[in-house]
Design a protein around this motif. Structure first.
Motif, PDB file in Angstrom:
ATOM      1  N   SER A   7       0.996  -1.194   0.227  1.00  0.00           N
ATOM      2  CA  SER A   7      -0.074   0.467   0.121  1.00  0.00           C
ATOM      3  C   SER A   7       1.076   1.072  -0.027  1.00  0.00           C
ATOM      4  O   SER A   7       0.115   2.696   0.270  1.00  0.00           O
ATOM      5  CB  SER A   7      -1.067   0.095   0.984  1.00  0.00           C
ATOM      6  OG  SER A   7      -0.506   0.073   2.360  1.00  0.00           O
ATOM      7  N   LYS A  62      -2.861   3.525  10.929  1.00  0.00           N
ATOM      8  CA  LYS A  62      -3.755   4.451  11.003  1.00  0.00           C
ATOM      9  C   LYS A  62      -4.456   3.399  12.327  1.00  0.00           C
ATOM     10  O   LYS A  62      -5.588   2.429  11.410  1.00  0.00           O
ATOM     11  CB  LYS A  62      -4.119   4.667  10.157  1.00  0.00           C
ATOM     12  CG  LYS A  62      -5.564   5.364  10.252  1.00  0.00           C
ATOM     13  CD  LYS A  62      -5.756   6.000   8.468  1.00  0.00           C
ATOM     14  CE  LYS A  62      -5.152   6.510   7.149  1.00  0.00           C
ATOM     15  NZ  LYS A  62      -5.507   7.097   6.105  1.00  0.00           N
ATOM     16  N   GLN A  92      -6.575   0.141  10.268  1.00  0.00           N
ATOM     17  CA  GLN A  92      -7.094   0.397   9.171  1.00  0.00           C
ATOM     18  C   GLN A  92      -6.367   0.098   7.668  1.00  0.00           C
ATOM     19  O   GLN A  92      -5.787  -0.828   6.888  1.00  0.00           O
ATOM     20  CB  GLN A  92      -7.696   1.558   9.331  1.00  0.00           C
ATOM     21  CG  GLN A  92      -8.503   2.305   9.754  1.00  0.00           C
ATOM     22  CD  GLN A  92      -9.279   3.182   9.659  1.00  0.00           C
ATOM     23  OE1 GLN A  92      -8.690   4.817   9.377  1.00  0.00           O
ATOM     24  NE2 GLN A  92     -11.153   3.702   9.452  1.00  0.00           N
ATOM     25  N   GLU A  93      -4.558   0.945   7.932  1.00  0.00           N
ATOM     26  CA  GLU A  93      -3.911   0.941   6.877  1.00  0.00           C
ATOM     27  C   GLU A  93      -2.511   1.391   7.668  1.00  0.00           C
ATOM     28  O   GLU A  93      -1.921   1.165   9.097  1.00  0.00           O
ATOM     29  CB  GLU A  93      -3.722   2.048   6.444  1.00  0.00           C
ATOM     30  CG  GLU A  93      -3.105   2.510   5.281  1.00  0.00           C
ATOM     31  CD  GLU A  93      -3.264   2.945   4.599  1.00  0.00           C
ATOM     32  OE1 GLU A  93      -2.574   3.356   3.636  1.00  0.00           O
ATOM     33  OE2 GLU A  93      -3.914   3.956   4.321  1.00  0.00           O
ATOM     34  N   THR A  94      -1.198  -0.042   7.251  1.00  0.00           N
ATOM     35  CA  THR A  94      -0.198   0.857   7.914  1.00  0.00           C
ATOM     36  C   THR A  94       1.060   1.072   6.752  1.00  0.00           C
ATOM     37  O   THR A  94       0.449   0.520   5.611  1.00  0.00           O
ATOM     38  CB  THR A  94       0.104  -0.597   8.180  1.00  0.00           C
ATOM     39  OG1 THR A  94       0.681  -2.056   6.908  1.00  0.00           O
ATOM     40  CG2 THR A  94      -0.040  -1.303   9.585  1.00  0.00           C
TER      41      THR A  94
END
Length: 212
Positions: free
Chosen positions: A55, A120, A200-202
């Motif tokens: 990501s 996040k 939620q996200e890294t």
């Protein structure tokens, strides 16, 4: 009892413009790394990514260490820093995050690789869940002998963080140590079981550092 000395960890991830030449990128990195000589800076290295997670669109990272929030503020407005930031056409996008951490200079001279992870958090996390993540990641230096230093904290500068609220940094004496750490079963178990469910996200970036 005296309070523990705190410092500021400063991470910036950059996306380099695809049209930038290698000469322009090298000159920009050299100018960034020269900021290590500023009096307000304890440690600073900028380098290209060797590896990122899927990501992560960013291509380069800067890690800086400052004695205080005031020192970081001095760095931000220093004419040499402003000239590097505003005087180039290399950077297309960036993300910046800062957190407080215990003072530890012992690893500076022997660090050859960094693993940077920005996280996040899930918006509805209970305080106990936040504390659990902090306790897990803060123990990494003791859990994994190849980790020279591990630093985790909550972002104190939300303006350019794009919603990322936690920063985590591991330093290694060799890039091979970082690779071995990535394959360590205990690290994978903790990361997948205790950390990933809370976020939620890294964004993960691994960098080689040159010792000046």
């Amino acid at each position: 009892m005296a309070s523990e000395q705190k410092v500021i960890e400063h991470i910036v991830l950059f996306k380099v413009n695809e049209g930038a030449s290698q000469e322009e990128i090298d000159a920009w990195l050299s100018a960034l790394n020269a900021l290590d000589s500023l009096e307000c800076v304890e440690f600073l290295r900028a380098s290209p990514a060797v590896a990122t997670n899927s990501s992560n669109k960013f291509t380069h990272a800067l890690y800086g260490r400052y004695r205080s929030r005031e020192a970081l503020a001095q760095y931000s407005v220093h004419p040499r820093h402003v000239a590097v930031v505003k005087g180039n056409r290399v950077v297309e996008d960036l993300l910046a995050l800062d957190w407080e951490a215990p003072e530890d200079r012992s690893w500076f001279e022997s660090c050859c690789a960094l693993r940077i992870e920005l996280l996040k958090p899930q918006p509805a996390l209970e305080q106990a869940e936040r504390t659990e993540v902090s306790e897990v990641l803060s123990r990494y230096k003791n859990l994994f002998p190849r980790v020279l230093s591990a630093s985790f904290g909550e972002n104190i500068s939300p303006g350019r963080a794009k919603g990322f609220g936690w920063g985590f940094l591991c330093a290694f004496g060799a890039f091979e140590d970082l690779q071995e750490f990535n394959n360590n079963e205990e690290h994978v178990r903790l990361h997948e079981g205790k950390v990933i469910p809370k976020v939620q996200e890294t964004l993960i970036m691994e960098c080689r550092l040159e010792i000046p």
